[in-house]
Motif scaffolding. Structure first.
Motif, PDB file in Angstrom:
ATOM      1  N   VAL A 188       5.361  -6.565 -32.364  1.00 36.76           N
ATOM      2  CA  VAL A 188       4.234  -5.871 -31.743  1.00 36.76           C
ATOM      3  C   VAL A 188       3.207  -6.932 -31.388  1.00 36.76           C
ATOM      4  CG1 VAL A 188       2.496  -4.068 -32.056  1.00 36.76           C
ATOM      5  CG2 VAL A 188       4.713  -3.883 -33.204  1.00 36.76           C
ATOM      6  N   SER A 189       2.813  -6.966 -30.105  1.00 35.43           N
ATOM      7  CA  SER A 189       1.828  -7.964 -29.670  1.00 35.43           C
ATOM      8  C   SER A 189       0.981  -7.338 -28.573  1.00 35.43           C
ATOM      9  CB  SER A 189       2.545  -9.198 -29.122  1.00 35.43           C
ATOM     10  OG  SER A 189       3.102  -8.879 -27.860  1.00 35.43           O
ATOM     11  N   GLY A 190       0.120  -8.160 -27.996  1.00 37.13           N
ATOM     12  CA  GLY A 190      -0.695  -7.688 -26.873  1.00 37.13           C
ATOM     13  C   GLY A 190       0.169  -7.219 -25.710  1.00 37.13           C
ATOM     14  N   GLU A 191       1.399  -7.745 -25.618  1.00 37.77           N
ATOM     15  CA  GLU A 191       2.303  -7.336 -24.532  1.00 37.77           C
ATOM     16  C   GLU A 191       3.001  -6.014 -24.840  1.00 37.77           C
ATOM     17  OE1 GLU A 191       5.150 -10.303 -23.078  1.00 37.77           O
ATOM     18  OE2 GLU A 191       3.868 -11.848 -23.924  1.00 37.77           O
ATOM     19  N   GLY A 192       2.715  -5.417 -25.983  1.00 39.13           N
ATOM     20  CA  GLY A 192       3.380  -4.161 -26.359  1.00 39.13           C
ATOM     21  C   GLY A 192       4.434  -4.426 -27.418  1.00 39.13           C
ATOM     22  N   THR A 193       5.321  -3.441 -27.613  1.00 41.81           N
ATOM     23  CA  THR A 193       6.361  -3.569 -28.639  1.00 41.81           C
ATOM     24  C   THR A 193       7.632  -4.075 -27.978  1.00 41.81           C
ATOM     25  OG1 THR A 193       5.362  -1.692 -29.746  1.00 41.81           O
ATOM     26  CG2 THR A 193       7.548  -2.336 -30.496  1.00 41.81           C
ATOM     27  N   ALA A 194       8.123  -5.199 -28.465  1.00 43.02           N
ATOM     28  CA  ALA A 194       9.324  -5.794 -27.886  1.00 43.02           C
ATOM     29  C   ALA A 194      10.473  -5.672 -28.872  1.00 43.02           C
ATOM     30  CB  ALA A 194       9.073  -7.255 -27.549  1.00 43.02           C
ATOM     31  N   VAL A 195      11.691  -5.661 -28.324  1.00 44.00           N
ATOM     32  CA  VAL A 195      12.872  -5.496 -29.171  1.00 44.00           C
ATOM     33  C   VAL A 195      13.982  -6.432 -28.700  1.00 44.00           C
ATOM     34  CG1 VAL A 195      13.694  -3.549 -27.740  1.00 44.00           C
ATOM     35  CG2 VAL A 195      14.501  -3.771 -30.108  1.00 44.00           C
ATOM     36  N   ARG A 196      14.771  -6.881 -29.672  1.00 45.63           N
ATOM     37  CA  ARG A 196      15.989  -7.653 -29.397  1.00 45.63           C
ATOM     38  C   ARG A 196      16.994  -7.147 -30.422  1.00 45.63           C
ATOM     39  NH1 ARG A 196      16.916 -13.723 -28.535  1.00 45.63           N
ATOM     40  NH2 ARG A 196      14.660 -13.890 -28.460  1.00 45.63           N
ATOM     41  N   TYR A 197      18.104  -6.593 -29.949  1.00 48.09           N
ATOM     42  CA  TYR A 197      19.041  -6.013 -30.916  1.00 48.09           C
ATOM     43  C   TYR A 197      20.419  -5.858 -30.292  1.00 48.09           C
ATOM     44  CZ  TYR A 197      21.212  -2.866 -34.229  1.00 48.09           C
ATOM     45  OH  TYR A 197      22.066  -2.329 -35.143  1.00 48.09           O
ATOM     46  N   CYS A 198      21.428  -6.115 -31.101  1.00 45.53           N
ATOM     47  CA  CYS A 198      22.803  -5.873 -30.663  1.00 45.53           C
ATOM     48  C   CYS A 198      23.580  -5.325 -31.851  1.00 45.53           C
ATOM     49  CB  CYS A 198      23.437  -7.167 -30.167  1.00 45.53           C
ATOM     50  SG  CYS A 198      25.193  -6.960 -29.840  1.00 45.53           S
ATOM     51  N   PRO A 199      24.134  -4.122 -31.731  1.00 43.30           N
ATOM     52  CA  PRO A 199      24.815  -3.514 -32.880  1.00 43.30           C
ATOM     53  C   PRO A 199      26.155  -4.166 -33.206  1.00 43.30           C
ATOM     54  CG  PRO A 199      25.000  -2.096 -30.958  1.00 43.30           C
ATOM     55  CD  PRO A 199      24.129  -3.254 -30.551  1.00 43.30           C
ATOM     56  N   VAL A 200      26.567  -5.165 -32.400  1.00 44.49           N
ATOM     57  CA  VAL A 200      27.766  -5.940 -32.727  1.00 44.49           C
ATOM     58  C   VAL A 200      27.356  -7.275 -33.343  1.00 44.49           C
ATOM     59  CG1 VAL A 200      29.809  -7.077 -31.783  1.00 44.49           C
ATOM     60  CG2 VAL A 200      29.081  -4.851 -30.881  1.00 44.49           C
ATOM     61  N   ARG A 201      26.463  -7.972 -32.664  1.00 41.41           N
ATOM     62  CA  ARG A 201      26.135  -9.338 -33.101  1.00 41.41           C
ATOM     63  C   ARG A 201      25.323  -9.378 -34.382  1.00 41.41           C
ATOM     64  NH1 ARG A 201      28.435 -12.143 -29.768  1.00 41.41           N
ATOM     65  NH2 ARG A 201      28.534 -11.640 -27.541  1.00 41.41           N
ATOM     66  N   VAL A 202      24.493  -8.381 -34.638  1.00 42.58           N
ATOM     67  CA  VAL A 202      23.698  -8.421 -35.875  1.00 42.58           C
ATOM     68  C   VAL A 202      24.593  -8.187 -37.100  1.00 42.58           C
ATOM     69  CG1 VAL A 202      21.796  -7.360 -37.154  1.00 42.58           C
ATOM     70  CG2 VAL A 202      21.503  -7.949 -34.730  1.00 42.58           C
ATOM     71  N   PRO A 203      25.424  -7.138 -37.112  1.00 38.19           N
ATOM     72  CA  PRO A 203      26.322  -6.998 -38.274  1.00 38.19           C
ATOM     73  C   PRO A 203      27.237  -8.209 -38.447  1.00 38.19           C
ATOM     74  CG  PRO A 203      26.308  -4.977 -36.979  1.00 38.19           C
ATOM     75  CD  PRO A 203      25.517  -5.991 -36.200  1.00 38.19           C
ATOM     76  N   ALA A 204      27.734  -8.754 -37.323  1.00 36.25           N
ATOM     77  CA  ALA A 204      28.611  -9.935 -37.444  1.00 36.25           C
ATOM     78  C   ALA A 204      27.819 -11.120 -37.982  1.00 36.25           C
ATOM     79  CB  ALA A 204      29.226 -10.274 -36.084  1.00 36.25           C
ATOM     80  N   GLY A 205      26.570 -11.238 -37.577  1.00 33.51           N
ATOM     81  CA  GLY A 205      25.710 -12.315 -38.085  1.00 33.51           C
ATOM     82  C   GLY A 205      25.515 -12.186 -39.590  1.00 33.51           C
ATOM     83  N   LEU A 206      25.334 -10.929 -40.027  1.00 34.26           N
ATOM     84  CA  LEU A 206      25.128 -10.699 -41.464  1.00 34.26           C
ATOM     85  C   LEU A 206      26.366 -11.076 -42.269  1.00 34.26           C
ATOM     86  CD1 LEU A 206      23.244  -7.281 -41.403  1.00 34.26           C
ATOM     87  CD2 LEU A 206      22.371  -9.442 -42.301  1.00 34.26           C
ATOM     88  N   GLU A 207      27.516 -10.924 -41.636  1.00 33.62           N
ATOM     89  CA  GLU A 207      28.768 -11.213 -42.349  1.00 33.62           C
ATOM     90  C   GLU A 207      29.099 -12.696 -42.417  1.00 33.62           C
ATOM     91  OE1 GLU A 207      32.279  -9.128 -41.451  1.00 33.62           O
ATOM     92  OE2 GLU A 207      31.436  -7.262 -42.218  1.00 33.62           O
ATOM     93  N   GLN A 208      28.461 -13.473 -41.559  1.00 31.34           N
ATOM     94  CA  GLN A 208      28.813 -14.902 -41.531  1.00 31.34           C
ATOM     95  C   GLN A 208      28.605 -15.503 -42.912  1.00 31.34           C
ATOM     96  OE1 GLN A 208      29.818 -16.826 -38.958  1.00 31.34           O
ATOM     97  NE2 GLN A 208      29.665 -15.282 -37.334  1.00 31.34           N
ATOM     98  N   ALA A 209      29.549 -16.249 -43.312  1.00 35.84           N
ATOM     99  CA  ALA A 209      29.454 -16.870 -44.643  1.00 35.84           C
ATOM    100  C   ALA A 209      28.179 -17.702 -44.737  1.00 35.84           C
ATOM    101  CB  ALA A 209      30.665 -17.761 -44.857  1.00 35.84           C
ATOM    102  N   GLY A 210      27.533 -17.615 -45.843  1.00 38.20           N
ATOM    103  CA  GLY A 210      26.379 -18.476 -46.068  1.00 38.20           C
ATOM    104  C   GLY A 210      25.075 -17.928 -45.539  1.00 38.20           C
ATOM    105  N   HIS A 211      25.139 -16.855 -44.803  1.00 38.63           N
ATOM    106  CA  HIS A 211      23.869 -16.352 -44.308  1.00 38.63           C
ATOM    107  C   HIS A 211      23.511 -15.068 -45.023  1.00 38.63           C
ATOM    108  CE1 HIS A 211      20.702 -16.812 -41.333  1.00 38.63           C
ATOM    109  NE2 HIS A 211      20.478 -15.574 -41.725  1.00 38.63           N
ATOM    110  N   SER A 212      22.365 -15.049 -45.632  1.00 39.72           N
ATOM    111  CA  SER A 212      22.024 -13.806 -46.305  1.00 39.72           C
ATOM    112  C   SER A 212      20.569 -13.445 -46.020  1.00 39.72           C
ATOM    113  CB  SER A 212      22.245 -13.938 -47.801  1.00 39.72           C
ATOM    114  OG  SER A 212      21.403 -14.954 -48.293  1.00 39.72           O
ATOM    115  N   LEU A 213      20.359 -12.172 -45.889  1.00 42.08           N
ATOM    116  CA  LEU A 213      19.007 -11.640 -45.720  1.00 42.08           C
ATOM    117  C   LEU A 213      18.566 -11.111 -47.075  1.00 42.08           C
ATOM    118  CD1 LEU A 213      18.700  -9.231 -42.682  1.00 42.08           C
ATOM    119  CD2 LEU A 213      17.638 -11.468 -42.960  1.00 42.08           C
ATOM    120  N   ASP A 214      17.296 -11.236 -47.397  1.00 45.77           N
ATOM    121  CA  ASP A 214      16.853 -10.667 -48.673  1.00 45.77           C
ATOM    122  C   ASP A 214      16.747  -9.136 -48.542  1.00 45.77           C
ATOM    123  OD1 ASP A 214      14.507 -10.100 -47.367  1.00 45.77           O
ATOM    124  OD2 ASP A 214      13.422 -11.805 -48.205  1.00 45.77           O
TER     125      ASP A 214
END
Ligand SMILES: O=C(O)CCC(=O)C(=O)O
Ligand SMILES: [Fe+2]
Length: 280
Positions: A188-214
């Motif tokens: 959320v910024s002065g330019e409004g609410t922006a989004v970047r999302y891919c329902p394939v690449r985000v789950p695959a990113g989460l699965e990549q070895a060594g990468h973890s989100l808290d």
């Protein structure tokens, strides 16, 4: 658009074939000539650019089914760019058609295009050449602002702005570049609410070895996904032949409803546009 405007636009292809429109300079030169030669187009484009800024999407009706006309019109929004527009690295216009590589049927869930670019394309143009005869395969849109409004927990909204969400980068054979790139999902910024999302690449990113989100960021991501589901089919655009939808790819998510067996032959022409002078 009037038939005469469409015909004049379609005529551009003889002077400006797509091969001559490969860079911003020639695109803008062709646009200037088209604006001079077709006065109704001049006004129509100004109105469309204003409408996209205000309402995030616009539809041109009666648009000619012509690649040069599409590129020149899209150039009113910025620089038409071939990156991440289909398998051919140089093609400004990608034909979205049924194929073995991309079999229709399942719904294409909400996403934004070119999510791996440091700055994703600002606009996307989808020109319907042939809709599915069964009336399925409809384009669906939802705004980032509406998704954000659906997320009740402020801490989730804060966490979604952190540039830590992994998007899997497909490995080209022989390349050893990074396997994920990380970005915020909702900002959320002065330019409004922006989004970047891919329902394939985000789950695959989460699965990549060594990468973890808290946990905090995982639960914010789940809240975002639930909000998207709540917005299911929030605005449906049954594009008809000759309709060109131009949409803001950073403030809207788009998707497609499923396509049944009769939908073979559905055909869209797609362009991707960077804003002029914007950072990439
Ligand atoms: O309508 C479709 O087939 C998919 C459109 C889409 O998401 C795209 O071309 O980026
Ligand atoms: Fe898309």
């Amino acid at each position: 658009m009037k038939d005469s405007t469409a015909a004049a636009l379609a005529d551009l292809g003889s002077t400006w074939p797509v091969e001559k429109l490969q860079n911003e300079r020639t695109q803008q030169a062709a646009l200037r000539r088209a604006r001079e030669a077709i006065p109704e187009l001049h006004q129509l484009l100004d109105e469309a650019v204003t409408a996209v800024h205000a309402s995030l999407a616009v539809v041109f009706e009666g648009f000619p089914l012509d690649a040069s006309a599409l590129v020149v019109t899209a150039a009113a929004f910025g620089e038409v760019d071939p990156s991440y527009n289909g398998p051919n690295p140089d093609s400004l216009v990608h034909d979205v058609v049924d194929s073995e590589a991309r079999p229709y049927r399942d719904p294409d869930p909400f996403h934004t295009d070119s999510p791996l670019l440091p700055r994703p394309h600002a606009y996307l143009g989808l020109l319907c050449v042939r809709p599915s005869p069964a009336g399925d395969g409809q384009t669906v849109l939802v705004s980032a602002a509406d998704v954000a409004a659906e997320i009740a927990d402020r801490s989730h909204l804060r966490a979604l702005q952190d540039p830590c969400y992994p998007f899997a980068v497909p490995r080209e054979s022989g390349s050893d570049g990074p396997s994920v790139t990380t970005h915020p999902i909702l900002t959320v910024s002065g330019e409004g609410t922006a989004v970047r999302y891919c329902p394939v690449r985000v789950p695959a990113g989460l699965e990549q070895a060594g990468h973890s989100l808290d946990d905090e960021h995982v639960s914010a991501l789940r809240a975002f996904e639930r909000a998207l589901e709540a917005q299911h089919l929030s605005a449906v655009f049954p594009l008809r032949a000759g309709e060109l939808l131009v949409l803001d790819n950073r403030r809207l998510l788009h998707g497609r409803t499923d396509v049944g067996p009769e939908g073979v032959g559905r055909h869209l022409m797609r362009v991707k546009v960077h804003d002029l002078g914007g950072q990439r």
